[in-house]
Design an enzyme around this catalytic site. Structure first.
Site, PDB file in Angstrom:
ATOM      1  N   LYS A   5      13.792  -4.893 -59.062  1.00  0.00           N
ATOM      2  CA  LYS A   5      14.794  -5.843 -57.681  1.00  0.00           C
ATOM      3  C   LYS A   5      14.413  -5.071 -56.991  1.00  0.00           C
ATOM      4  O   LYS A   5      14.546  -5.363 -55.982  1.00  0.00           O
ATOM      5  CB  LYS A   5      16.391  -5.525 -58.720  1.00  0.00           C
TER       6      LYS A   5
ATOM      7  N   GLY B 275       8.580   3.893 -78.961  1.00  0.00           N
ATOM      8  CA  GLY B 275       9.026   2.534 -80.060  1.00  0.00           C
ATOM      9  C   GLY B 275       9.704   2.620 -80.676  1.00  0.00           C
ATOM     10  O   GLY B 275       9.805   4.080 -81.772  1.00  0.00           O
TER      11      GLY B 275
ATOM     12  N   HIS C 272      10.090  12.190 -73.337  1.00  0.00           N
ATOM     13  CA  HIS C 272      10.123  11.687 -72.056  1.00  0.00           C
ATOM     14  C   HIS C 272      10.281  11.779 -71.383  1.00  0.00           C
ATOM     15  O   HIS C 272      10.913  11.988 -70.289  1.00  0.00           O
ATOM     16  CB  HIS C 272      11.469  10.541 -73.317  1.00  0.00           C
TER      17      HIS C 272
ATOM     18  N   ASP D  30      17.423 -12.684 -54.670  1.00  0.00           N
ATOM     19  CA  ASP D  30      15.383 -13.023 -55.433  1.00  0.00           C
ATOM     20  C   ASP D  30      15.382 -14.255 -54.397  1.00  0.00           C
ATOM     21  O   ASP D  30      14.138 -15.005 -53.559  1.00  0.00           O
ATOM     22  CB  ASP D  30      15.949 -13.571 -56.850  1.00  0.00           C
TER      23      ASP D  30
ATOM     24  N   SER E 111      19.412 -20.081 -52.680  1.00  0.00           N
ATOM     25  CA  SER E 111      20.931 -20.518 -53.337  1.00  0.00           C
ATOM     26  C   SER E 111      22.036 -19.253 -51.638  1.00  0.00           C
ATOM     27  O   SER E 111      22.870 -19.099 -52.748  1.00  0.00           O
ATOM     28  CB  SER E 111      21.049 -19.704 -54.886  1.00  0.00           C
ATOM     29  N   GLY E 112      21.018 -18.713 -51.744  1.00  0.00           N
ATOM     30  CA  GLY E 112      21.922 -17.469 -50.832  1.00  0.00           C
ATOM     31  C   GLY E 112      21.835 -16.662 -51.142  1.00  0.00           C
ATOM     32  O   GLY E 112      22.173 -14.730 -50.835  1.00  0.00           O
TER      33      GLY E 112
ATOM     34  N   GLU F  26      10.113  10.203 -68.540  1.00  0.00           N
ATOM     35  CA  GLU F  26      10.475   9.462 -67.275  1.00  0.00           C
ATOM     36  C   GLU F  26      11.808   9.059 -67.182  1.00  0.00           C
ATOM     37  O   GLU F  26      12.381   8.381 -66.421  1.00  0.00           O
ATOM     38  CB  GLU F  26       9.979   8.154 -68.065  1.00  0.00           C
TER      39      GLU F  26
ATOM     40  N   CYS G 204       5.734   9.765 -77.372  1.00  0.00           N
ATOM     41  CA  CYS G 204       6.894  10.291 -78.346  1.00  0.00           C
ATOM     42  C   CYS G 204       6.562   8.949 -79.292  1.00  0.00           C
ATOM     43  O   CYS G 204       5.201   9.906 -79.933  1.00  0.00           O
ATOM     44  CB  CYS G 204       8.730   9.636 -77.866  1.00  0.00           C
ATOM     45  N   TYR G 205       6.837   7.909 -79.904  1.00  0.00           N
ATOM     46  CA  TYR G 205       5.616   7.349 -81.099  1.00  0.00           C
ATOM     47  C   TYR G 205       4.798   6.610 -80.015  1.00  0.00           C
ATOM     48  O   TYR G 205       3.532   7.031 -81.196  1.00  0.00           O
ATOM     49  CB  TYR G 205       6.864   5.818 -80.658  1.00  0.00           C
TER      50      TYR G 205
END
Ligand code: XMP
Length: 516
Positions: free
Chosen positions: A372, A60, A173, A231, A227-228, A175, A87-88
């Site tokens: 997503k 952070g 990090h 999602d 909507s097509g 990740e 980290c933080y």
């Protein structure tokens, strides 16, 4: 709202504001374990409710030395749940457990070489030294009592641990992909140290959600705005699989959709999925409401308002509806958290005009825990065509935000034609899946040209193509110049009324992806 209590044994990630937090969550999910990002100051009781197998304290922007430093509920340290501070998060652990943190002489940003000291559970399977990604200024100068060093970068302590208390801290990090063995380290924490529950797979998520939808809905009815886009399509097919005809999807043709979409979307869902679908032709209504309006914000407001009205009218014709389903996904949830962690930002313009409040229906959001890429995998497994699943995003207000100035039926028609040529060419050249979003914008600027022996005076079209991972920042794609030549010629030859094509080379920031 579904929480970890429905997925016990997952990982809670306390969000202290690092830009990499979502990556941590995704890496863990890729290892088959559910993970949830919560604001850093989430009360202990709410964390325990989720029955987490482990807790991660993220990086952070603040300093633990500052008087207003972001702090977690201290009771998490006594819970006996494995903890990893990054980290933080490492500096916090040092400070809270009785070590010493100081302001560094110089910051360490970017790549560095990490040298391990000794063996321990977190670094199992990593070599004696490897490349890591750093981003910090403060340094841990003295270990908390009972802890041992994990290793160093240069002269700086880069981690500490206590295998007995199962508390670990890393300055780098794990990740980010620039850290070698980062995945292995996270997996060591999640699978070996925390012994988190595995089974977060697409098949299981679908089964779990179908059970949940059936349990909540019972024999009541659900309405959903289709909507097509990815999602809403995945949400519709999932809910349809769970409750069949008790779902009614409403598709609104706003007159601002891409070419042929008003025909293709309803056809796909009726024919292919045999879905109960209402198709509303509201073209005149939207286009007349937009007549004479040039201001971008006003255009968005009008479209939002009309959409709510059309949708509510149509939904009220369906007897006995109790639920409104939406394709809200996890990034929407994190971004719109009113008192979220420091990394939360609000994208208010994306929330199409207040549908839920007005309708007094219960919300059903079966994708609200998913990223997503998880939604896409789910869609493919549910049999949604690949082309639909891999679609670029399309804004709620449609082509209206790609026609700066007043929107007229003629301009919409020109843009639909040009946009279709662009998308078709991208598919043909195998470029569509390599960029994040591409579209055309029709400018309210006319210029002089010459075609054959005739002088023309036509519209200007802009091509925009961007590459991004999160749509918060983006850079203009480097489309091959031969490709740009080809589409410019094709558009001008085939769309009478457009005689000039430009390419937008601006990144975001400073520009946004859309033009309005
Ligand atoms: P901007 O223009 O803000 O766009 O850089 C970021 C991403 O969001 C999409 N976008 C929208 N999506 N409703 C949506 O559902 C909207 O009102 C809206 N406005 C922008 C945009 O296409 C891009 O992918």
């Amino acid at each position: 709202m579904a929480t970890l209590s429905t997925h016990p044994g997952g990982i809670v990630i306390l969000d202290f504001g690092s830009q990499y937090n979502r990556l941590i969550a995704r890496r863990i999910r890729e290892a088959g374990v559910f993970s949830e990002i919560l604001p850093y100051n989430t009360p202990y009781e709410q964390i325990l409710e989720r029955k987490p197998a482990g807790i991660i304290l993220t990086g952070g922007p603040s300093s633990v030395l500052a008087p207003d430093a972001a702090l977690p509920d201290p009771r998490i340290l006594q819970a006996g749940i494995p903890i990893l501070g990054i980290c933080y998060g490492m500096q916090l652990l040092a400070q809270l457990l009785g070590g010493k943190v100081e302001r560094g002489q110089v910051g360490e940003y970017g790549p560095a070489r990490f040298y391990r000291s000794g063996e321990n559970a977190l670094l199992e399977g990593t070599p004696q030294s490897f490349r890591v990604w750093m981003s910090h200024f403060d340094q841990v100068k003295q270990l908390p009592p009972g802890f041992r060093p994990l290793g160093k970068t240069g002269n700086v302590l880069a981690g500490f641990y206590d295998d007995r208390r199962r508390i670990y801290a890393l300055q780098f990090h794990p990740e980010v992909s620039h850290t070698e063995y980062g995945d292995r380290i996270l997996q060591n924490f999640v699978l070996n140290i925390s012994r988190a529950a595995t089974g977060w797979t697409t098949g299981n998520i679908i089964e779990h959600q179908i059970r949940e939808i059936r349990r909540r809905v019972g024999n009541r009815r659900v309405v959903l705005g289709l909507s097509g886009g990815v999602d809403s399509s995945v949400a519709a097919v999932l809910i349809h699989k769970a409750i069949g005809d008790r779902l009614t999807a409403i598709f609104v043709d706003t007159g601002l959709l891409r070419k042929d979409e008003a025909r293709q979307v309803p056809e796909t869902f009726r024919r292919h999925f045999r879905m109960n679908l209402r198709n509303v032709d509201a073209r005149d209504r939207f286009l007349s409401a937009l007549r004479g309006i040039a201001d971008p914000e006003q255009k968005r407001k009008i479209i939002g308002r009309e959409f709510v009205e059309v949708f509510t009218e149509e939904a009220s014709r369906i007897p006995g509806v109790t639920f409104l389903a939406q394709g809200t996904i996890y990034p929407d949830v994190i971004e719109s958290r009113p008192s979220g962690g420091p990394s939360a930002t609000i994208k208010s313009h994306h929330n199409v005009g207040g549908l839920p409040e007005k309708m007094q229906l219960e919300l059903l959001e079966p994708l609200r825990e998913l990223f997503k890429d998880e939604v896409r995998r789910m869609g493919l497994e549910l049999g949604i065509p690949h082309k639909l699943i891999m679609r670029h995003p399309f804004p709620g207000p449609g082509l209206a935000v790609r026609i700066p100035g007043e929107v007229t039926p003629e301009k919409v028609r020109l843009l639909q034609e040009a946009d279709a040529i662009l998308l078709d060419a991208l598919h043909r050249h195998g470029l569509y899946d390599r960029i994040s979003q591409a579209f055309a914008v029709l400018l309210p600027v006319k210029s002089v040209g010459v075609m054959g022996d005739e002088r023309t005076y036509g519209h200007t079209l802009v091509i925009r193509a961007v590459e991004t991972t999160d749509f918060m920042t983006a850079r203009a794609s480097h489309l091959p110049s031969a490709f740009l030549d080809e589409i410019s010629t094709e558009i001008i030859n085939r769309v009478s009324g457009i005689n000039r094509v430009l390419y937008d080379i601006t990144s975001k920031p400073p520009a946004t992806i859309e033009w309005e």
